[in-house]
Scaffold this active site. Structure first.
Site: not given
Ligand SMILES: NC(=O)c1ccc[n+]([C@@H]2O[C@H](COP(=O)([O-])OP(=O)(O)OC[C@H]3O[C@@H](n4cnc5c(N)ncnc54)[C@H](OP(=O)(O)O)[C@@H]3O)[C@@H](O)[C@H]2O)c1
Length: 250
Positions: A10, A13, A34, A58, A151, A182, A186-187
């Protein structure tokens, strides 16, 4: 009665945007991640609208994950909606050059972490015979792309787990959905490319999905009538046709 959602990832992204969207609609929140300072900031912001509790753990750590969820105070113990969102890609390398730490991170976070969190939440849902689990998959769970190997495997696993959950939890009336975006700006790419300059190019030349776009679809899914379950949603930005075809014209 108002519902309570637990959202993993949360702090950034899609997860953060979903927390904000849910708060707008009066859904109480358990926010996980985290980065404590981000959790604190979000709690401060969203507490004006709904009840918010934060959990720092985590998802790779099995006992910490189970313990953290166990410590939820009574008023947050009933989780009606679980958003399994925490996850990332780590690296983009051909399999012959793959980094073992990256592989561990993706399988441990995206697959095993999702299972640990689900394991802690599902018993309450089966007992109450209600609930909604939304797993954030990816188009990478439907189509393998060059250098996406592990991935893509982790997100294919998320889709298989989603189907398995939907089958096993069917007798309990629990909804299970996969939302599969897709490219979302985000980060995600900062994490994938470890903060290197390559991350800046990922979203250039077209308008990628924004976290808010995905959050709105997630809210749409949780706000359907009791008899409707959005089992599996694939969403792209208009410029994207597949994992490898993106029309960059801007
Ligand atoms: N962005 C894209 O293009 C995309 C496309 C398809 C699917 N997704 C999926 O969408 C989901 C969210 O991604 P996002 O794009 O929003 O990326 P993001 O901005 O990097 O956010 C990732 C989130 O996951 C948490 N996280 C990562 N590792 C963790 C761990 N070991 N334990 C607990 N929390 C953890 C991070 O929080 P902390 O660092 O604070 O723990 C952060 O809040 C993911 O499952 C990703 O695979 C993303």
């Amino acid at each position: 009665m108002k519902k309570t959602a637990l959202i993993t990832g949360a702090t950034s992204g899609i997860g953060k945007a979903t927390a904000e969207e849910f708060a707008k609609h009066g859904i109480h929140l358990v926010l996980c991640g985290r980065r404590q300072e981000r959790l604190d900031a979000l709690r401060k912001e969203l507490s004006k609208q709904v009840n918010v509790y934060t959990l720092k753990f985590d998802v790779r750590d099995r006992s910490k994950t189970l313990e953290a969820i166990e410590t939820l105070p009574t008023e947050f113990k009933q989780i009606d909606i679980l958003i399994n969102n925490a996850g990332n890609a780590h690296g983009l390398d051909p399999v012959q050059n793959g980094n073992l730490d990256d592989w561990d991170a993706m399988m441990d976070i995206n697959v095993k972490g999702l299972l640990y969190v689900s394991k802690a939440i599902i018993p309450g849902m089966t007992e109450r015979e209600s609930g909604h689990i939304i797993n954030i998959g990816s188009s990478a769970g439907k189509e393998v792309y060059p250098k996406g190997n592990v991935y893509c495997a982790s997100k294919h696993a998320v889709l298989a787990i989603t189907e398995g959950m939907r089958i096993d939890l069917n007798p309990f009336g629990i909804k299970v959905s996969a939302i599969n975006p897709g490219l979302v700006e985000t980060e995600f790419s900062q994490v994938r490319f470890k903060g290197s300059a390559s991350a800046n190019n990922v979203y250039k030349g077209y308008k990628a999905l924004q976290a808010q776009d995905v959050a709105e679809v997630i809210y749409f899914a949780v706000s359907r009538p009791a008899h409707v379950n959005l089992a599996d949603v694939l969403m792209f930005c208009t410029a994207q046709a597949s994992s490898t075809i993106v029309n960059k014209t801007i």
